[in-house]
Scaffold this motif. Structure first.
Motif, PDB file in Angstrom:
ATOM      1  N   UNK A  83       0.824  -1.209   0.000  1.00 19.15           N
ATOM      2  CA  UNK A  83       0.000   0.000   0.000  1.00 19.15           C
ATOM      3  C   UNK A  83       0.859   1.260   0.000  1.00 19.15           C
ATOM      4  N   UNK A  84       1.950   1.232   0.744  1.00 21.66           N
ATOM      5  CA  UNK A  84       2.842   2.394   0.803  1.00 21.66           C
ATOM      6  C   UNK A  84       3.489   2.681  -0.551  1.00 21.66           C
ATOM      7  N   UNK A  85       3.628   1.647  -1.369  1.00 20.63           N
ATOM      8  CA  UNK A  85       4.202   1.810  -2.714  1.00 20.63           C
ATOM      9  C   UNK A  85       3.121   2.011  -3.771  1.00 20.63           C
ATOM     10  N   UNK A  86       1.891   2.254  -3.327  1.00 19.81           N
ATOM     11  CA  UNK A  86       0.815   2.541  -4.262  1.00 19.81           C
ATOM     12  C   UNK A  86       0.227   1.326  -4.950  1.00 19.81           C
ATOM     13  N   UNK A  87       0.469   0.139  -4.405  1.00 16.54           N
ATOM     14  CA  UNK A  87       0.003  -1.090  -5.041  1.00 16.54           C
ATOM     15  C   UNK A  87      -1.207  -1.667  -4.322  1.00 16.54           C
ATOM     16  N   UNK A  88      -1.886  -2.557  -5.004  1.00 16.46           N
ATOM     17  CA  UNK A  88      -3.047  -3.258  -4.484  1.00 16.46           C
ATOM     18  C   UNK A  88      -2.604  -4.406  -3.587  1.00 16.46           C
ATOM     19  N   UNK A  89      -3.301  -4.587  -2.468  1.00 19.42           N
ATOM     20  CA  UNK A  89      -3.096  -5.760  -1.624  1.00 19.42           C
ATOM     21  C   UNK A  89      -4.354  -6.604  -1.724  1.00 19.42           C
ATOM     22  N   UNK A  90      -4.197  -7.899  -1.925  1.00 19.34           N
ATOM     23  CA  UNK A  90      -5.351  -8.794  -2.008  1.00 19.34           C
ATOM     24  C   UNK A  90      -5.068 -10.066  -1.216  1.00 19.34           C
ATOM     25  N   UNK A  91      -6.107 -10.576  -0.588  1.00 22.65           N
ATOM     26  CA  UNK A  91      -6.016 -11.826   0.162  1.00 22.65           C
ATOM     27  C   UNK A  91      -7.292 -12.622  -0.086  1.00 22.65           C
ATOM     28  N   UNK A  92      -7.155 -13.896  -0.369  1.00 22.16           N
ATOM     29  CA  UNK A  92      -8.311 -14.751  -0.630  1.00 22.16           C
ATOM     30  C   UNK A  92      -8.532 -15.696   0.547  1.00 22.16           C
ATOM     31  N   UNK A  93      -9.764 -15.758   0.995  1.00 18.94           N
ATOM     32  CA  UNK A  93     -10.178 -16.716   2.012  1.00 18.94           C
ATOM     33  C   UNK A  93     -11.071 -17.721   1.297  1.00 18.94           C
ATOM     34  N   UNK A  94     -10.761 -18.995   1.435  1.00 23.11           N
ATOM     35  CA  UNK A  94     -11.572 -19.965   0.721  1.00 23.11           C
ATOM     36  C   UNK A  94     -11.965 -21.145   1.594  1.00 23.11           C
ATOM     37  N   UNK A  95     -13.109 -21.691   1.228  1.00 24.83           N
ATOM     38  CA  UNK A  95     -13.637 -22.886   1.877  1.00 24.83           C
ATOM     39  C   UNK A  95     -14.366 -23.670   0.788  1.00 24.83           C
ATOM     40  N   UNK A  96     -13.877 -24.870   0.495  1.00 25.98           N
ATOM     41  CA  UNK A  96     -14.446 -25.679  -0.579  1.00 25.98           C
ATOM     42  C   UNK A  96     -14.510 -24.857  -1.863  1.00 25.98           C
ATOM     43  N   UNK A  97     -15.697 -24.647  -2.400  1.00 28.47           N
ATOM     44  CA  UNK A  97     -15.849 -23.899  -3.660  1.00 28.47           C
ATOM     45  C   UNK A  97     -16.168 -22.426  -3.459  1.00 28.47           C
ATOM     46  N   UNK A  98     -16.156 -21.978  -2.229  1.00 29.88           N
ATOM     47  CA  UNK A  98     -16.479 -20.594  -1.904  1.00 29.88           C
ATOM     48  C   UNK A  98     -15.197 -19.784  -1.762  1.00 29.88           C
ATOM     49  N   UNK A  99     -15.172 -18.592  -2.338  1.00 27.62           N
ATOM     50  CA  UNK A  99     -14.003 -17.723  -2.261  1.00 27.62           C
ATOM     51  C   UNK A  99     -14.427 -16.316  -1.872  1.00 27.62           C
ATOM     52  N   UNK A 100     -13.707 -15.746  -0.915  1.00 27.76           N
ATOM     53  CA  UNK A 100     -13.856 -14.336  -0.565  1.00 27.76           C
ATOM     54  C   UNK A 100     -12.545 -13.663  -0.927  1.00 27.76           C
ATOM     55  N   UNK A 101     -12.610 -12.589  -1.679  1.00 30.68           N
ATOM     56  CA  UNK A 101     -11.416 -11.834  -2.023  1.00 30.68           C
ATOM     57  C   UNK A 101     -11.487 -10.502  -1.289  1.00 30.68           C
ATOM     58  N   UNK A 102     -10.548 -10.308  -0.378  1.00 34.29           N
ATOM     59  CA  UNK A 102     -10.434  -9.041   0.338  1.00 34.29           C
ATOM     60  C   UNK A 102      -9.320  -8.249  -0.323  1.00 34.29           C
ATOM     61  N   UNK A 103      -9.563  -6.990  -0.589  1.00 34.89           N
ATOM     62  CA  UNK A 103      -8.526  -6.187  -1.228  1.00 34.89           C
ATOM     63  C   UNK A 103      -8.541  -4.771  -0.672  1.00 34.89           C
ATOM     64  N   UNK A 104      -7.399  -4.155  -0.767  1.00 30.40           N
ATOM     65  CA  UNK A 104      -7.246  -2.760  -0.348  1.00 30.40           C
ATOM     66  C   UNK A 104      -6.287  -2.095  -1.311  1.00 30.40           C
ATOM     67  N   UNK A 105      -6.549  -0.857  -1.580  1.00 32.72           N
ATOM     68  CA  UNK A 105      -5.644  -0.076  -2.425  1.00 32.72           C
ATOM     69  C   UNK A 105      -5.577   1.325  -1.857  1.00 32.72           C
ATOM     70  N   UNK A 106      -4.464   1.988  -2.082  1.00 31.70           N
ATOM     71  CA  UNK A 106      -4.365   3.353  -1.576  1.00 31.70           C
ATOM     72  C   UNK A 106      -5.313   4.269  -2.352  1.00 31.70           C
ATOM     73  N   UNK A 107      -5.862   5.228  -1.660  1.00 27.57           N
ATOM     74  CA  UNK A 107      -6.723   6.213  -2.320  1.00 27.57           C
ATOM     75  C   UNK A 107      -5.864   7.124  -3.180  1.00 27.57           C
ATOM     76  N   UNK A 108      -6.416   7.574  -4.274  1.00 24.56           N
ATOM     77  CA  UNK A 108      -5.695   8.530  -5.113  1.00 24.56           C
ATOM     78  C   UNK A 108      -5.529   9.832  -4.353  1.00 24.56           C
ATOM     79  N   UNK A 109      -4.406  10.404  -4.546  1.00 20.75           N
ATOM     80  CA  UNK A 109      -4.188  11.710  -3.922  1.00 20.75           C
ATOM     81  C   UNK A 109      -5.005  12.743  -4.678  1.00 20.75           C
ATOM     82  N   UNK A 110      -5.639  13.600  -3.960  1.00 23.39           N
ATOM     83  CA  UNK A 110      -6.424  14.659  -4.591  1.00 23.39           C
ATOM     84  C   UNK A 110      -5.780  15.997  -4.279  1.00 23.39           C
ATOM     85  N   UNK A 111      -5.817  16.849  -5.263  1.00 22.76           N
ATOM     86  CA  UNK A 111      -5.247  18.175  -5.078  1.00 22.76           C
ATOM     87  C   UNK A 111      -6.161  18.988  -4.174  1.00 22.76           C
TER      88      UNK A 111
END
Length: 74
Positions: free
Chosen positions: A40-68
């Protein structure tokens, strides 16, 4: 990243024990937490998948764009 941890905890509560244990381990994994912050500090996306059998949860975070900031009148 607090909301990401909260969401993962809610997901873990819904899973069967083996998958829930893996999801809860992620919540306390210091190395993974540091990796997420570094991405996140380098401006990249972080993603983590939690899975159980055929079910998948994808958790992700990304830095907000800087606004002027609006120009201030003198």
């Amino acid at each position: 990243m607090r909301w990401l941890h909260q969401r993962a905890a809610h997901i873990a509560d819904q899973l069967d024990d083996p998958a829930a244990a893996i999801a809860r381990h992620w919540l306390t994994d210091q190395a993974e937490h540091e990796r997420a912050l570094a991405l996140l500090a380098h401006g990249e996306l972080y993603a983590h998948t939690i899975h159980e059998d055929n079910l998948r949860y994808l958790l992700s975070a990304r830095p907000a764009n800087r606004t002027a900031l609006p120009k201030q009148a003198p």
